[in-house]
Scaffold this active site. Structure first.
Site, short mmCIF file in Angstrom:
data_model
loop_
_atom_site.label_atom_id
_atom_site.label_comp_id
_atom_site.label_asym_id
_atom_site.label_seq_id
_atom_site.Cartn_x
_atom_site.Cartn_y
_atom_site.Cartn_z
N ASP A 152 35.88 40.75 30.17
CA ASP A 152 37.00 41.48 30.77
C ASP A 152 36.49 42.80 31.35
OD1 ASP A 152 39.53 42.08 31.54
OD2 ASP A 152 40.32 42.43 29.52
N HIS A 226 42.70 34.27 39.10
CA HIS A 226 43.07 35.61 38.65
C HIS A 226 42.21 36.67 39.33
CE1 HIS A 226 44.18 38.90 36.01
NE2 HIS A 226 42.91 39.10 35.72
#
Length: 316
Positions: A152, A226
């Site tokens: 992330d 995404h």
């Protein structure tokens, strides 16, 4: 001739740490509540130093954000140009909810006990002037991965690009040295996510799972990954970055798994456009498929004024 006071930013660009606490508060409508809040915010730097001195290698820091609804009463200063309450983003399938928040404290360090001690002293100082509406304790998971198993924050700016991406410049408005902040708390459907094959997961995220290598964009008529929907360009084709310091949180015993999203930006419209692309889709209806497995349960917007502004709030 008056001397210009140098502007010092809050530690919005502090390094990623092993532990963080995200504390969202509302201010009570009680006598002297705002006076207590202003006095406490003015002393946050001293409070942070008092905790940080216990381990100078722990990279302790705290960033304070102030919400739109109480900006005027807390600061008495002109409102930052883009500051407004978090707008609900309602797509055909998923919704980015808007939830209350007058103050945000982003507390981070390499040690959970330091974060705990700072929060304890902070709450003692604020006393009955505030109400806690959300308290989330995050942790680093392996090599900066979320609980879905992917790295992330890969797209974060680095080096000189960081202040350009997250700090309001003097020529933009009178809030120089500050930063807009958006926070969202996501619950993950881990059982559903694990039912997907690794190839399906990679297609949703837009990166390989093990190596974190970016994959090619999907065809124009298909739902985009995404990483594509979270990439924001302006009308000239220039890309605009934000700084994420997301943290996993949860409790396996309670079946609770999630990600606390926090994004810092110089331009609030960048983050809001990102959420529109994720929840509404590009084109409309083609939402970010990660939302089929991650539900936003909070959403609030804040502005982190400069440390210089915070220090002056106690000068009633």
């Amino acid at each position: 001739m008056s001397r210009r006071v140098p502007i010092e930013a809050q530690p919005v660009d502090a390094p990623l740490t092993c532990a963080a606490t995200f504390l969202v508060l509302t201010i009570n409508d009680t006598p002297d509540a705002f006076k207590t809040v202003r006095s406490t915010l003015a002393g946050v730097d001293s409070l942070a130093k008092n905790v940080a001195i216990r381990d100078l290698n722990a990279s302790f820091s705290c960033t304070v954000g102030i919400g739109s609804n109480t900006w005027d009463r807390v600061t008495g200063l002109p409102r930052p140009a883009e500051l407004h309450p978090f707008p609900e983003v309602k797509g055909a399938t998923h919704t980015a909810v808007s939830t209350p928040g007058d103050l945000l404290f982003h507390i981070r360090s390499e040690r959970r006990d330091l974060n705990f001690e700072f929060e304890k002293q902070l709450i003692d100082a604020l006393s009955d002037a505030v109400k806690v509406v959300d308290e989330t304790v995050g942790f680093r998971y392996f090599d900066v991965r979320d609980l879905l198993g992917f790295v992330d924050g890969t797209a974060n700016p680095v080096g000189p690009a960081v202040p350009e991406s997250i700090l309001v410049a003097q020529e933009d408005e009178g809030s120089a040295g500050g930063s807009y902040i958006v926070v969202q708390k996501y619950f993950h459907n881990i059982k559903g996510w694990r039912s997907l094959s690794t190839e399906q997961q990679k297609s949703i995220i837009g990166r390989t799972k093990l190596e974190n290598v970016e994959l090619d964009d999907a065809d124009a008529d298909k739902q985009k990954a995404h990483k594509t929907l979270a990439t924001i360009e302006d009308e000239n084709g220039d890309e605009h970055d934000i700084l994420r310091d997301n943290m996993p949180y949860g409790s396996p015993g309670k079946g609770e798994f999630g990600t606390y999203f926090i994004g810092y930006t110089r331009r609030l419209w960048v983050l809001e456009k990102m959420l529109q692309r994720m929840f509404v889709g590009v084109p409309d209806g083609m939402h970010d498929r990660i939302l089929d497995y991650s539900t936003a349960v909070t959403g609030s917007t804040f502005f982190a004024p400069s440390a210089t502004v915070l220090a002056g709030l106690g000068d009633d």
